[in-house]
Design a protein around this motif. Structure first.
Motif, PDB file in Angstrom:
ATOM      1  N   ARG B 105       0.829  -1.202   0.000  1.00  0.00           N
ATOM      2  CA  ARG B 105       0.000   0.000   0.000  1.00  0.00           C
ATOM      3  C   ARG B 105       0.863   1.251   0.000  1.00  0.00           C
ATOM      4  NH1 ARG B 105      -1.525   3.436   4.171  1.00  0.00           N
ATOM      5  NH2 ARG B 105      -3.490   4.547   3.876  1.00  0.00           N
ATOM      6  N   ARG B 112       0.044   7.078  -6.394  1.00  0.00           N
ATOM      7  CA  ARG B 112      -1.404   7.005  -6.534  1.00  0.00           C
ATOM      8  C   ARG B 112      -1.916   7.543  -7.842  1.00  0.00           C
ATOM      9  NH1 ARG B 112      -5.043   8.818  -1.632  1.00  0.00           N
ATOM     10  NH2 ARG B 112      -6.458   8.985  -3.369  1.00  0.00           N
ATOM     11  N   CYS B 115      -2.055   4.952 -10.811  1.00  0.00           N
ATOM     12  CA  CYS B 115      -2.971   3.813 -10.901  1.00  0.00           C
ATOM     13  C   CYS B 115      -4.390   4.368 -10.958  1.00  0.00           C
ATOM     14  CB  CYS B 115      -2.798   2.903  -9.702  1.00  0.00           C
ATOM     15  SG  CYS B 115      -3.273   3.644  -8.155  1.00  0.00           S
ATOM     16  N   SER B 116      -5.361   3.512 -11.207  1.00  0.00           N
ATOM     17  CA  SER B 116      -6.739   3.996 -11.209  1.00  0.00           C
ATOM     18  C   SER B 116      -7.201   4.177  -9.766  1.00  0.00           C
ATOM     19  CB  SER B 116      -7.636   3.002 -11.937  1.00  0.00           C
ATOM     20  OG  SER B 116      -7.713   1.796 -11.214  1.00  0.00           O
ATOM     21  N   SER B 117      -8.198   5.031  -9.557  1.00  0.00           N
ATOM     22  CA  SER B 117      -8.694   5.252  -8.195  1.00  0.00           C
ATOM     23  C   SER B 117      -9.248   3.966  -7.617  1.00  0.00           C
ATOM     24  CB  SER B 117      -9.804   6.297  -8.161  1.00  0.00           C
ATOM     25  OG  SER B 117      -9.633   7.239  -9.150  1.00  0.00           O
ATOM     26  N   TRP B 120      -6.505   1.898  -6.063  1.00  0.00           N
ATOM     27  CA  TRP B 120      -6.070   2.435  -4.770  1.00  0.00           C
ATOM     28  C   TRP B 120      -7.111   2.135  -3.701  1.00  0.00           C
ATOM     29  CZ3 TRP B 120      -2.816   3.773  -1.311  1.00  0.00           C
ATOM     30  CH2 TRP B 120      -3.224   4.535  -0.232  1.00  0.00           C
ATOM     31  N   GLU B 121      -8.360   2.342  -4.035  1.00  0.00           N
ATOM     32  CA  GLU B 121      -9.413   2.107  -3.036  1.00  0.00           C
ATOM     33  C   GLU B 121      -9.402   0.657  -2.576  1.00  0.00           C
ATOM     34  OE1 GLU B 121     -13.428   3.506  -3.702  1.00  0.00           O
ATOM     35  OE2 GLU B 121     -12.595   5.218  -4.782  1.00  0.00           O
ATOM     36  N   ASN B 124      -6.315  -0.029  -0.411  1.00  0.00           N
ATOM     37  CA  ASN B 124      -6.478   0.685   0.854  1.00  0.00           C
ATOM     38  C   ASN B 124      -7.489  -0.033   1.737  1.00  0.00           C
ATOM     39  OD1 ASN B 124      -5.878   2.855   2.546  1.00  0.00           O
ATOM     40  ND2 ASN B 124      -7.700   3.983   1.893  1.00  0.00           N
ATOM     41  N   ARG B 125      -8.555  -0.512   1.140  1.00  0.00           N
ATOM     42  CA  ARG B 125      -9.575  -1.220   1.905  1.00  0.00           C
ATOM     43  C   ARG B 125      -8.998  -2.519   2.479  1.00  0.00           C
ATOM     44  NH1 ARG B 125     -13.788  -2.168  -1.907  1.00  0.00           N
ATOM     45  NH2 ARG B 125     -13.843   0.063  -2.259  1.00  0.00           N
TER      46      ARG B 125
END
Lengths: 538, 335
Positions: B105, B112, B115-117, B120-121, B124-125
């Motif tokens: 991460r 960030r 990469c695509s959002s 990342w989401e 991160n999750r």
């Protein structure tokens, strides 16, 4: 903590104000029970229980919602911020250094005519400040004419002698500016301070809007709110227009955003803007200077960089020129800049024009260069170098706000009415020891706006930071970041000091009284589970 | 005839290449995530097997597990609790699951905007979910859902990556990281297993050792695929062939090396560099795996063969670093 002016003020009581207008089921509870009005201008209410026309639909919607639902929506919004990683870094705290920037779901509404005035005023201001910067780094006419005292400029911590005689592209020093506005009790706006170095917060403006669109979809349509999503594109156009004359491909310059790195408090914003603009996000170690040309290290070799949107302070840009211990910058960058092979935006040395003592002269600066009266006034400011001013301030410290001139982010401030005797004495000593370093302003009653606090609507103080772009032309996206002082009664809105923010709606048209369709309470959608009963506008 | 890559789009695209630091971050992010997934799968399988075994037989397998993961043994007595601590929670061990996901991460956080959002989401999750777990009494007995979550989280991330990120140079570094790591971990696990077990290559394994071989295949996520190819009768030579040389199974060594090779070729084209070194090493390894026969490999010793594969992976890794991430500026300026 006491409210700023001490008075206990009219409590808003639900029944008198709402009985006829809203559906019966809403009468059971009003989320406005604890809403207080005080001397400050209230964004929503013109009188207790009487919302301003532009807020009527919003007010109705909020009234119809039980606290649990408000709380749920707020939690869902917070969670989405956390998951998307829309966070800022808190310094000096090892564990949990990432925190979300608190977002408030109740939008702040600005009328079309108010915005027109703001736009005109800020355009005027940034134009004059750029002329001022060019002048003091070249001929110094304004100093020769005695409008601004010479010693004020030369004693400024952010004055960069290295910039003397250096021409920047288009003669524009400040390409990106964030000016803090406050609304005074009479409803007019005033400039509290300019941020001409590396203003931040614009990503929160965009993120807030994204969240609000999910929460209030129908209201958006009904209200006619100006979009702001084109900001990154406008920023890119501004940066590209600043390509240096020596750039080999002037029509298609390579733009990069220089960040101090992942530890910086605004790192999220840097990544966000780079991504939205489609430019490289670089750190100092990605760049190198050879023969006064800046390159970045890529997998296919070195590539020339023409424009750098730098989010690194002047001090850290180049260890050969400024702070030697900086590892954030690029050795030799300043020489490449001087040689005209790369543009830095903003230029080096712009901090001299947002020094809080120079701020006091901005109205004079506008008159001097543009021969116009300032459209948006300053807040009354006392200079501690002026004997009369200083005497007055020292006698009235408990009603004043004292600020260190070169600081930002809410550091180095004394808020008279909320201070202890000890704090005031400490500041008195500091002012006397170094008068040039301080200014004072009367404690303003910042306007207040409704905010969701634990499921209820309460009033909190706010300001407004619109973002101004200046390249080929001046561009303002309609709106800005409305910052909220979340602790009750607090007047400090900075994120580093426990502030939050909310979405800012600039309306396409100013409504006449009763122009707004009332939106039924059921329209308020929690975006985890959108309600099916949406869009029944009355 | 197919037009060359980028024939239509090249004139509109910006200069070739991406930031070296970014490529480096993507590569490592991917390696660490792959490692987390592998460790989660392996520890999960081992815990299941442990439940089926007598305590005496169980003691030995922990040492084997540590060796297969190249993790130094924790201080003191080795028992399931401190083992899980080392392999799952320890921040001191950079290859523990929590460390791997945190580092993955952190690497992605540095890049960030590349990469695509959605990617990342998701990562991160997964991170927030993983750090939510704390070692506690009898955590181990309820740990299956945790390991499942890590594996699923990693799979979801890969799916999101493949469907939301442009399959350009950055995506290729993600592929590279994943398959270099996979070739190494599978080689290591399989090599350790073949060194430890006594077996007759052509003879189906008996019940006493059957579970061990199932454990190996499960640890590579290969049990079902193996059964489809050879039925549930486990013959060591077939297992070895499947894990080493199968061209279609995504967790075989050969498959991984094929992907490394393909990614290196595309990157070479995209960066317009004649990066001979990594391509040459990867090509050599690929040829070796493509044309080896399993009988020869077992005759020469599977362990030493796989150690050689690991060494070659290490060489590929160093070559990538040297050519793309950390090249000396002077040579660039001279050219």
């Amino acid at each position: 903590m006491q409210p700023p002016h001490g008075e206990q003020l009219a409590l808003l009581r639900k029944p008198a104000m709402t009985s006829s207008a809203i559906p019966a089921r809403n009468l059971a509870y009003s989320s406005f029970v604890n809403y207080q009005l005080d001397k400050a201008y209230d964004e929503m209410f013109e009188a207790p229980g009487v919302p301003r026309p532009q807020y009527r639909a919003l007010h109705q919607t909020l009234l119809g919602l039980p606290p649990e639902e408000l709380r749920k929506s707020q939690q869902a919004a917070d969670l989405s911020f956390l998951h998307e990683g829309i966070t800022f870094t808190v310094y000096g705290n090892k564990e949990g250094t990432e925190r979300i920037f608190p977002n408030d779901l109740v939008p702040r509404i600005i009328l079309a005519r108010e915005w027109a005035q703001i736009e005109k005023g800020l355009t005027q201001r940034i134009t004059a400040l750029n002329l001022f910067l060019k002048d003091i780094y070249h001929d110094g006419k304004i100093l020769n004419d005695g409008i601004v005292p010479r010693e004020l400029i030369y004693s400024c911590r952010h004055f960069r002698r290295e910039m003397r005689g250096l021409s920047v592209p288009r003669d524009i020093y400040v390409n990106i500016c964030g000016t803090d506005l406050v609304r005074l009790p009479d409803g007019s706006f005033a400039v509290l301070e300019d941020n001409l170095r590396v203003p931040s917060g614009v990503s929160y403006m965009l993120a807030n809007r994204k969240v609000l669109k999910r929460v209030f979809p129908t209201m958006f349509q009904d209200y006619g709110v100006w979009p702001i999503d084109h900001y990154p594109q406008a920023l890119l156009a501004t940066l590209r227009s600043m390509a240096p004359a020596n750039c080999p491909l002037r029509a298609d310059p390579t733009v990069a955003l220089l960040t101090p790195g992942v530890g910086n408090s605004a790192y999220f914003e840097h990544t966000f803007l780079a991504q939205q603009m489609g430019i490289e996000l670089v750190e100092g170690r990605d760049l190198l200077v050879h023969n006064n040309v800046v390159y970045m290290r890529t997998t296919s070799g070195l590539r020339r960089v023409d424009v750098i949107y730098r989010r690194v302070d002047d001090d850290f840009v180049d260890p050969l020129c400024f702070r030697r211990d900086s590892i954030l910058g690029v050795p030799g960058l300043f020489n490449a800049y001087r040689a005209g092979n790369v543009t830095l935006a903003n230029a080096i040395g712009t901090g001299v024009a947002d020094d809080k003592a120079v701020y006091a002269y901005v109205p004079e600066i506008i008159r001097y260069y543009l021969d116009q009266d300032p459209i948006i006034p300053n807040v009354q400011t006392f200079l501690m170098t002026n004997d009369k001013h200083r005497k007055h301030v020292l006698e009235h410290l408990d009603t004043m706000v004292v600020k260190a001139v070169g600081e930002s982010g809410g550091y180095g401030m004394l808020i008279g009415p909320h201070s202890s005797v000890l704090q005031r004495e400490a500041f008195r000593a500091r002012i006397q020891a170094d008068p040039r370093n301080y200014i004072a302003q009367p404690t303003l009653s910042l306007s207040s706006a409704p905010c969701l606090i634990d499921g209820e609507v309460e009033s909190r103080h706010i300001d407004l930071r619109p973002y101004i772009l200046f390249g080929e032309k001046v561009t303002l996206v309609p709106g800005g970041l409305t910052r909220v002082a979340l602790p009750k009664g607090s007047l400090v809105v900075n994120s580093s000091q426990g502030g939050g923010s909310k979405d800012t709606w600039v309306l396409r048209e100013t409504p006449t009284k009763g122009d707004f369709r009332v939106v039924n309470g059921a329209n308020f959608e929690t975006f985890v589970a959108p309600s099916d009963t949406a869009d029944a506008a009355v | 005839m197919r037009p060359p890559r980028n024939f239509y789009v090249r004139s509109f695209q910006r200069g070739a290449g991406m930031l070296s630091r970014v490529a480096d971050n993507l590569y490592w992010m991917s390696r660490y995530l792959e490692r987390a997934e592998h460790t989660a799968r392996l520890v999960d399988v081992e815990l299941q097997l442990w439940l089926d075994q007598s305590p005496e037989a169980g003691a030995g397998r922990w040492r084997f597990l540590l060796e297969a993961l190249r993790t130094p043994a924790p201080a003191g007595e080795v028992n399931p609790d401190n083992l899980v601590n080392t392999l799952v929670f320890s921040r001191a061990n950079h290859s523990s699951i929590v460390s791997c996901i945190s580092i993955a991460r952190e690497n992605l956080r540095h890049v960030r905007e590349q990469c695509s959002s959605e990617m990342w989401e998701q990562l991160n999750r997964l991170y927030l979910e993983v750090i939510d777990n704390q070692p506690a009494d009898s955590w181990i007995l309820k740990s299956h859902s945790f390991f499942r979550a890590v594996q699923e989280g990693a799979h979801l991330f890969q799916g999101i990556t493949d469907s939301t990120m442009s399959h350009g140079e950055g995506w290729q570094y993600i592929q590279l990281g994943r398959f270099v790591e996979r070739a190494e971990t599978i080689s290591c696990l399989t090599g350790t297993h073949f060194k430890r077990m006594a077996f007759t290559p052509e003879q189906a394994v008996e019940s006493a050792e059957y579970l061990e071989w199932v454990g190996l295949l499960r640890g590579c996520g290969a049990f079902e695929a193996y059964c489809k190819a050879y039925t549930a009768e486990i013959v060591p030579i077939r297992a070895a062939e499947f894990l080493l040389l199968n061209p279609d199974f995504p967790h075989s060594v050969r498959f991984s090396v094929d992907r490394v090779n393909a990614a290196l070729h595309v990157i070479g084209d995209l960066t317009e560099r004649k990066a001979k070194l990594p391509v040459r090493i990867a090509g050599r390894l690929r040829a070796q795996l493509s044309f080896s026969q399993i009988e020869e490999i077992l005759a020469g010793g599977a362990y030493s063969y796989l150690e050689n594969v690991r060494a070659e992976c290490g060489a590929i890794h160093s070559a990538i670093h040297q050519i793309y991430f950390d090249y000396p500026v002077e040579t660039e300026m001279a050219s």
